[in-house]
Design a protein around this motif. Structure first.
Motif, mmCIF file in Angstrom:
data_model
loop_
_atom_site.group_PDB
_atom_site.id
_atom_site.type_symbol
_atom_site.label_atom_id
_atom_site.label_comp_id
_atom_site.label_asym_id
_atom_site.label_seq_id
_atom_site.Cartn_x
_atom_site.Cartn_y
_atom_site.Cartn_z
ATOM 1 N N THR A 81 17.928 1.365 -4.964
ATOM 2 C CA THR A 81 17.201 2.138 -4.042
ATOM 3 C C THR A 81 15.103 1.776 -4.332
ATOM 4 N N ILE A 82 15.078 1.940 -3.199
ATOM 5 C CA ILE A 82 13.177 1.821 -4.262
ATOM 6 C C ILE A 82 12.868 3.302 -3.044
ATOM 7 N N LEU A 83 12.093 4.131 -3.826
ATOM 8 C CA LEU A 83 11.709 5.057 -3.641
ATOM 9 C C LEU A 83 9.882 5.168 -3.323
ATOM 10 N N LEU A 84 9.436 4.505 -2.430
ATOM 11 C CA LEU A 84 8.352 4.688 -1.885
ATOM 12 C C LEU A 84 7.684 6.348 -0.846
ATOM 13 N N GLY A 85 6.090 6.103 -0.520
ATOM 14 C CA GLY A 85 5.887 7.771 -0.247
ATOM 15 C C GLY A 85 5.350 6.950 1.065
ATOM 16 N N ASN A 86 4.680 8.129 1.849
ATOM 17 C CA ASN A 86 5.191 7.665 3.003
ATOM 18 C C ASN A 86 3.744 8.280 3.586
ATOM 19 N N PRO A 87 2.424 7.460 4.152
ATOM 20 C CA PRO A 87 3.000 6.300 4.292
ATOM 21 C C PRO A 87 3.386 4.734 3.887
ATOM 22 N N SER A 88 3.813 3.388 3.896
ATOM 23 C CA SER A 88 3.760 3.109 3.151
ATOM 24 C C SER A 88 4.298 1.525 3.752
ATOM 25 N N TYR A 89 3.147 0.442 3.528
ATOM 26 C CA TYR A 89 2.854 -0.535 3.598
ATOM 27 C C TYR A 89 4.315 -1.611 2.612
ATOM 28 N N PHE A 90 4.951 -2.320 3.006
ATOM 29 C CA PHE A 90 5.817 -3.292 2.376
ATOM 30 C C PHE A 90 5.980 -4.816 3.165
ATOM 31 N N GLN A 91 5.998 -5.744 2.110
ATOM 32 C CA GLN A 91 6.427 -7.046 2.644
ATOM 33 C C GLN A 91 8.337 -7.158 2.409
ATOM 34 N N VAL A 92 8.695 -7.665 2.892
ATOM 35 C CA VAL A 92 10.150 -8.246 3.268
ATOM 36 C C VAL A 92 10.593 -9.376 3.453
ATOM 37 N N GLU A 93 10.708 -10.163 2.155
ATOM 38 C CA GLU A 93 10.822 -11.689 2.761
ATOM 39 C C GLU A 93 9.752 -12.338 3.345
ATOM 40 N N SER A 149 0.519 -0.842 0.350
ATOM 41 C CA SER A 149 0.235 0.110 -0.201
ATOM 42 C C SER A 149 1.244 1.278 0.018
ATOM 43 N N ASP A 150 0.375 1.765 -0.844
ATOM 44 C CA ASP A 150 1.747 3.134 -1.597
ATOM 45 C C ASP A 150 0.590 4.030 -2.078
ATOM 46 N N ILE A 151 0.852 5.514 -1.962
ATOM 47 C CA ILE A 151 -0.364 6.034 -2.225
ATOM 48 C C ILE A 151 0.236 7.201 -3.334
ATOM 49 N N THR A 152 1.894 6.757 -3.610
ATOM 50 C CA THR A 152 2.642 7.005 -5.596
ATOM 51 C C THR A 152 1.775 6.289 -6.653
ATOM 52 N N GLY A 153 1.334 7.173 -7.280
ATOM 53 C CA GLY A 153 0.741 6.884 -8.704
ATOM 54 C C GLY A 153 -0.591 6.731 -8.182
ATOM 55 N N MET A 154 -1.680 6.743 -7.164
ATOM 56 C CA MET A 154 -2.862 6.370 -6.800
ATOM 57 C C MET A 154 -3.328 7.654 -6.603
ATOM 58 N N PRO A 192 3.399 11.690 -1.763
ATOM 59 C CA PRO A 192 3.956 10.572 -2.248
ATOM 60 C C PRO A 192 5.445 10.620 -2.227
ATOM 61 N N ALA A 193 6.361 8.914 -3.032
ATOM 62 C CA ALA A 193 7.390 9.248 -3.428
ATOM 63 C C ALA A 193 8.395 10.140 -3.684
ATOM 64 N N PHE A 194 9.542 10.443 -4.134
ATOM 65 C CA PHE A 194 10.107 11.730 -4.785
ATOM 66 C C PHE A 194 10.175 11.063 -5.951
ATOM 67 N N SER A 195 9.775 11.849 -7.304
ATOM 68 C CA SER A 195 9.477 11.862 -8.789
ATOM 69 C C SER A 195 10.599 12.670 -9.010
ATOM 70 N N GLY A 196 10.361 12.839 -10.287
ATOM 71 C CA GLY A 196 10.780 13.403 -11.702
ATOM 72 C C GLY A 196 12.688 13.797 -11.016
ATOM 73 N N GLU A 197 13.542 15.298 -11.073
ATOM 74 C CA GLU A 197 14.343 15.160 -11.041
ATOM 75 C C GLU A 197 15.379 14.714 -9.748
ATOM 76 N N LEU A 198 14.060 15.055 -9.030
ATOM 77 C CA LEU A 198 14.851 14.435 -7.272
ATOM 78 C C LEU A 198 15.258 12.871 -7.756
ATOM 79 N N ALA A 199 13.578 11.318 -8.740
ATOM 80 C CA ALA A 199 13.600 9.746 -7.972
ATOM 81 C C ALA A 199 15.524 9.761 -8.535
ATOM 82 N N LYS A 200 15.652 10.594 -10.640
ATOM 83 C CA LYS A 200 16.405 10.086 -11.478
ATOM 84 C C LYS A 200 17.779 10.454 -10.472
#
Ligand SMILES: [Fe+2]
Ligand SMILES: [Fe+2]
Length: 487
Positions: free
Chosen positions: A348-360, A91-96, A334-342
């Motif tokens: 490096t994985i850029l995510l939004g705040n907050p985010s739910y993610f699974q690691v293993e 779950s992440d707002i980025t792009g949503m 949302p996550a960093f985008s555009g010039e910052l993301a480049k």
């Protein structure tokens, strides 16, 4: 992986009938496909059938099904699998983002918050048999019922004329006033406006009110969190780097990087998370420019990306924004985008705040923590010296930013990304520049440290940070190690 999909969905409360299950598993990315469909359903059915799926996706023979509307491409920006599939964003707002900054937009946002938290409360055994507010106020029932259970959102907390507190509560059917007498043990509770709570109480037929006996919050069930698994990897958390400030702790940072380069292979460190305030930003607080080493925002991010490049490539780095970063201040961010993301490389994985993610397979909820500023001021017993206490209050309320209209700006998204709708294995925050570790009903709590020494602003407020600590969590057994770089 494929076998886990059904379990994973069931854990989130979604059950598929056998036909829908076969169909979902036949898709090339079953989990993402199923979540995409569920997110588009107007109602969340208890058992998902092919009928439900057909309403939200296009089914063509010999092809993967596609989500309906142009949103099909949208969804590609939602949950993603990275690298070897060990990191999955849930779950992440980025792009949503589909926020509507109007009165109607906020009404929709709060309706989603209410429905999500009400759903969690309805699963609680002590609220079985709860009724709607209009039924609780039914004249015939008011005369005979000794006790009623209702679930509602708190509109207002005010003083009762008879002493104690009065809550104005609301659900989709009506409003009711709930009295909390001052001699009640509930009088010490910090009940916040916009909180969604369950009340068990005695109806007072004369003035159509309820006298509360029991307050029930959605909370996290006992025994949640990490059971032992056969995993050997370690994940590290470090927050609030504040690159660009002249109080950035460069020596401690470099020592930490040396430690990571030397020790990561020995201890199994494979993931690092930076939950916000990556740079100091520009114009975030009065006279900030006097404490800036880099007064250009792009220079700050460039410096950050160079620092991050010193971390070995095989370590996956997750970077999120905080209130000092160059994204919209309203949460979810949302996550960093555009010039910052480049500026960041592919590890490096850029995510939004907050985010739910699974690691293993371990579920992590990562939130910068701006709402601490509101909680510390509103919940009895909390202080900046005890951010873990505030994290527990968030879990009890199953919301990262329960207070609206304070110091945490909220964007009226259609879905409430700040609701804690799944119980994480690890819950991490930053923001307060403390360093705390604890657990709550099985959930590991980490308040990640900072890499900035005391600022003039903090000195003025008599706040002493606890910087330069790297928090490490073993993904197999959940054990936490704090590595201190202050000496
Ligand atoms: Fe910070
Ligand atoms: Fe912050």
């Amino acid at each position: 992986m494929r076998e886990n999909v059904i379990d994973e969905l069931a854990r989130d409360g979604y059950i598929l009938d056998p036909e829908a299950e076969r169909f979902v598993l036949a898709q090339s990315n079953p989990f993402n496909f199923a979540r995409g469909c569920i997110d588009r359903m107007e109602e969340r059915p208890l058992v998902i059938t092919m009928g439900h799926l057909r309403k939200v996706c296009i089914i063509e023979p010999d092809r993967d099904a596609r989500l309906t509307e142009e949103a099909a491409t949208d969804y590609d920006m939602g949950p993603k699998e990275y690298a070897n599939g060990d990191i999955v964003v849930l779950s992440d707002i980025t792009g949503m983002s589909d926020c509507n900054a109007s009165v109607e937009g906020f009404a929709t946002y709060f309706q989603d918050r209410f429905q999500t938290l009400k759903g969690l409360l309805q699963r609680r055994r002590d609220l079985v048999g709860s009724t709607t507010i209009d039924r609780a106020l039914d004249s015939n029932r008011l005369m005979v019922e000794k006790s009623v259970k209702i679930i509602g959102m708190v509109n207002e907390v005010k003083d009762c004329r008879s002493g104690g507190d009065c809550l104005d509560k609301e659900d989709e059917t009506g409003k009711i006033t709930v009295m909390i007498p001052k001699e009640s043990r509930l009088a010490n509770e910090s009940i916040l406006p916009d909180e969604v709570i369950g009340i068990i109480g005695k109806p007072i037929s004369r003035d159509k009110k309820l006298r509360a006996d029991t307050l029930i919050r959605p909370d996290v069930p006992h025994g949640s969190g990490m059971e032992r698994r056969d995993l050997s990897s370690v994940i590290g958390f470090m927050s609030d780097v504040h690159v660009g400030s002249n109080t950035f702790l460069r020596r401690q940072w470099e020592e930490m990087i040396d430690y990571v380069r030397q020790e990561a292979p020995n201890i199994g460190l494979e993931y690092l998370v930076i939950p916000g305030d990556c740079v100091d930003g520009i114009g975030v607080y009065p006279n900030q420019e006097e404490e800036l080493e880099l007064d250009d925002i792009f220079d700050q991010y460039h410096a950050l990306s160079e620092l991050v490049k010193d971390i070995p490539d095989y370590i996956h780095i997750i970077v999120q924004p905080g209130n000092h970063d160059a994204v919209r201040p309203a949460e979810p961010q949302p996550a960093f985008s555009g010039e910052l993301a480049k500026m960041f490389d592919s590890s490096t994985i850029l995510l939004g705040n907050p985010s739910y993610f699974q690691v293993e397979g371990r579920t992590i909820l990562s939130y910068h923590g701006k709402s601490f500023d509101d909680l510390m001021a509103s919940v009895k017993g909390l202080s900046y010296a005890n951010p873990i206490g505030a994290m527990k209050e968030m879990l009890k309320r199953r919301h990262l930013a329960p207070i609206y209209g304070g110091r945490t700006p909220l964007a009226p998204e259609k879905k409430d990304f700040l609701a804690i709708d799944q119980v994480p294995d690890i819950f991490v925050t930053g923001h307060v520049h403390g360093a705390g570790v604890d657990h709550y009903n099985g959930v590991r709590l980490i308040n990640a440290s900072t890499w900035q020494s005391q600022t003039t602003f903090q000195k003025m407020h008599n706040f002493n940070p606890d910087p330069a600590k790297l928090m490490l969590v073993h993904l197999g057994n959940g054990l936490v190690q704090v590595v201190d770089f202050n000496s």
